[in-house]
Design a protein around this motif. Structure first.
Motif, mmCIF file in Angstrom:
data_model
loop_
_atom_site.group_PDB
_atom_site.id
_atom_site.type_symbol
_atom_site.label_atom_id
_atom_site.label_comp_id
_atom_site.label_asym_id
_atom_site.label_seq_id
_atom_site.Cartn_x
_atom_site.Cartn_y
_atom_site.Cartn_z
ATOM 1 N N SER A 135 1.824 15.028 1.536
ATOM 2 C CA SER A 135 1.398 13.409 1.448
ATOM 3 C C SER A 135 2.829 12.801 1.305
ATOM 4 N N GLY B 97 -4.969 7.678 -2.468
ATOM 5 C CA GLY B 97 -5.584 8.318 -1.056
ATOM 6 C C GLY B 97 -6.469 7.014 -0.217
ATOM 7 N N ALA B 98 -7.268 6.252 -1.180
ATOM 8 C CA ALA B 98 -7.969 5.308 -0.486
ATOM 9 C C ALA B 98 -6.937 4.107 0.064
ATOM 10 N N VAL C 71 1.254 4.473 -3.087
ATOM 11 C CA VAL C 71 1.226 5.839 -3.049
ATOM 12 C C VAL C 71 2.642 6.681 -3.426
ATOM 13 N N SER D 280 -0.510 10.753 4.383
ATOM 14 C CA SER D 280 -0.222 10.513 3.097
ATOM 15 C C SER D 280 -1.575 10.528 2.315
ATOM 16 N N SER D 281 -2.667 10.127 2.966
ATOM 17 C CA SER D 281 -3.941 9.853 2.196
ATOM 18 C C SER D 281 -4.515 11.524 1.526
ATOM 19 N N CYS E 8 0.762 -1.148 -0.093
ATOM 20 C CA CYS E 8 -0.016 -0.017 -0.054
ATOM 21 C C CYS E 8 0.727 1.349 -0.036
ATOM 22 N N ALA F 100 -3.827 4.402 0.938
ATOM 23 C CA ALA F 100 -3.200 4.781 2.077
ATOM 24 C C ALA F 100 -3.886 4.558 3.573
ATOM 25 N N VAL F 101 -5.229 4.882 3.419
ATOM 26 C CA VAL F 101 -6.061 4.399 4.498
ATOM 27 C C VAL F 101 -5.981 2.958 4.680
#
Length: 444
Positions: free
Chosen positions: A340, A407-408, A248, A318-319, A244, A410-411
């Motif tokens: 980010s 972004g998704a 990013v 970072s998201s 993940c 990162a979560v």
């Protein structure tokens, strides 16, 4: 054997920091060599006629072999030692960086990028092994932050350096120059590197400092098999979480220059000046992540808290890459991307430290193999990320979809490190799985 009495100074020397500086320089060269294609690509397209879809495949090709060879090269680092394998890796990728200059189209570029990825797969396992050999546990995140910041330094330097080289010598000349730098590093490395007990510059005081965790070593067992490591939930969680992170971070390594030029309308001069800002913030993030985590350890917090709190906090920050896709102002978008990038590198320092934290306490450590396992998974994402973003860009004419997806992801990384990765402590040696002999290191 330790140095003979009187051959090393009695005060505590700091040679361990020189060793990690060499690792920093190697990783910086590594990232210049892998990022130079993304910087030169807009200017190569005019000559080679590459579509966005083909460009995305080229940017991701490096990660195919980089991923596949992580575990084998991590294993070789554990088997043959840091000195030999680091030198071989840097020499290999430097030669194939220079060979990019003779490419004549998509097929030859694709082949060279595959061979480049094979050599670069040895870099991070070798750095991990170096940190384990040269640093006590309470300094390892700081040391890891130093060498990993070379990735940010290399990415940051690639933009102005490669841009200047392209303007001066053309894109072919830029690859020859950047490839040659690595061969100089190999010569310096071979002259300087030794293990702590074999290095004539290391004092007894520094050696005692480095080996302060040696009493915790509980086994003389042979090297743990990588198959047994793959059965461990924490190792799997580390691999998925790092994947993940890679999704990013590789936007910044691959598509970021094109994003500023194509989506935000930056000129070549603006790219060369302002395109370095996220790299500067990310460079600082590496150091800060390691310093904060090691400070938490020194203040008595568990390794689990010290590492996970920095990783989860960094990945959550970072998201905001998703917000950069939807704001109107180009300068606000650049600021969000800088935040980010800095946040993800804050997390990355602790991520790359984890293999030294969880390696079983055996005389024949497998930290290089563990780093290879998590890097292999991360760089599958490294191959997918630029290709997917390239496809989205090709179909929609915009980077919005790709940045929102990043972004998704990162979560998702936060959830993995919280709920899949277990306590950060040395893994138990699996019964009946520790009898794969490993040859003695050849670092001398």
């Amino acid at each position: 054997m330790p140095p003979a009495p009187g051959t090393a100074p009695t005060r505590r020397t700091k040679i361990r920091w020189l060793m990690v500086l060499l690792a920093f320089l190697a990783i910086a060269i590594n990232y210049v060599d892998r990022a130079n294609l993304s910087v030169a690509l807009p200017y190569m397209n005019a000559e080679l006629g590459l579509s966005p879809e083909l460009s995305g495949l080229l940017l991701g090709a490096f990660f195919w072999t980089y991923s596949v060879f992580q575990i084998p090269l991590g294993r070789l680092v554990d088997r043959f030692g840091t000195k030999v394998m680091f030198a071989a890796a840097v020499a290999w990728w430097s030669l194939f960086t220079a060979a990019t200059a003779v490419a004549r189209g998509f097929a030859s570029l694709f082949a060279v990028r595959l061979l480049l990825g094979l050599g670069e797969a040895g870099a991070f396992p070798a750095c991990t092994k170096l940190v384990e050999e040269w640093f006590p546990r309470r300094e390892r995140a700081t040391a890891s932050g130093i060498y990993d910041s070379g990735a940010r330094g290399g990415t940051m330097l690639a933009i102005p350096i490669v841009t200047a080289l392209v303007m001066w010598l053309g894109w072919r000349g830029s690859f020859v120059i950047t490839g040659s730098i690595g061969l100089v590093w190999v010569a310096v490395w071979w002259w300087l590197y030794r293990r702590p007990r074999e290095h004539p510059w290391v004092s007894e005081a520094e050696l005692e400092h480095i080996e302060q965790d040696a009493a915790a070593q509980t086994s003389e067992a042979d090297q743990v098999r990588w198959q047994d490591l793959l059965r461990n939930r924490t190792v799997w969680g580390m691999a998925l979480g790092f994947a993940c992170q890679a999704f990013v971070i590789y936007f910044f390594i691959t598509w970021f220059p094109s994003y500023l030029v194509d989506e935000r309308g930056f000129s070549l001069l603006e790219l060369g000046i302002f395109g370095t800002l996220p790299g500067i913030v990310a460079f600082a993030g590496n150091f800060l992540g390691g310093a904060v985590s090691d400070r938490l350890v020194r203040r008595g917090h568990s390794l689990t808290f010290a590492r996970k709190s920095c990783i989860v906090g960094g990945m959550l920050g970072s998201s905001v890459i998703a917000l950069a896709a939807v704001v109107d102002s180009s300068w606000l978008a650049l600021a969000l991307l800088a935040f980010s990038f800095g946040s993800v590198t804050f997390a990355t320092t602790c991520i790359v430290t984890l293999p030294t934290d969880i390696a079983p306490r055996s005389a024949k450590s497998c930290s290089g193999t563990i780093q290879g396992i998590q890097n292999a998974a991360s760089n599958v994402a490294g191959a997918v990320s630029p290709a997917l973003i390239g496809l989205i860009y090709g179909f929609t004419g915009s980077f919005v979809g790709g940045l929102v997806a990043a972004g998704a992801v990162a979560v998702l990384a936060c959830l993995i490190y919280l709920f899949v990765v277990g306590d950060i402590e040395p893994l138990p040696l699996p019964e009946g799985a520790t009898h794969q002999s490993a040859a003695a290191d050849s670092n001398a």
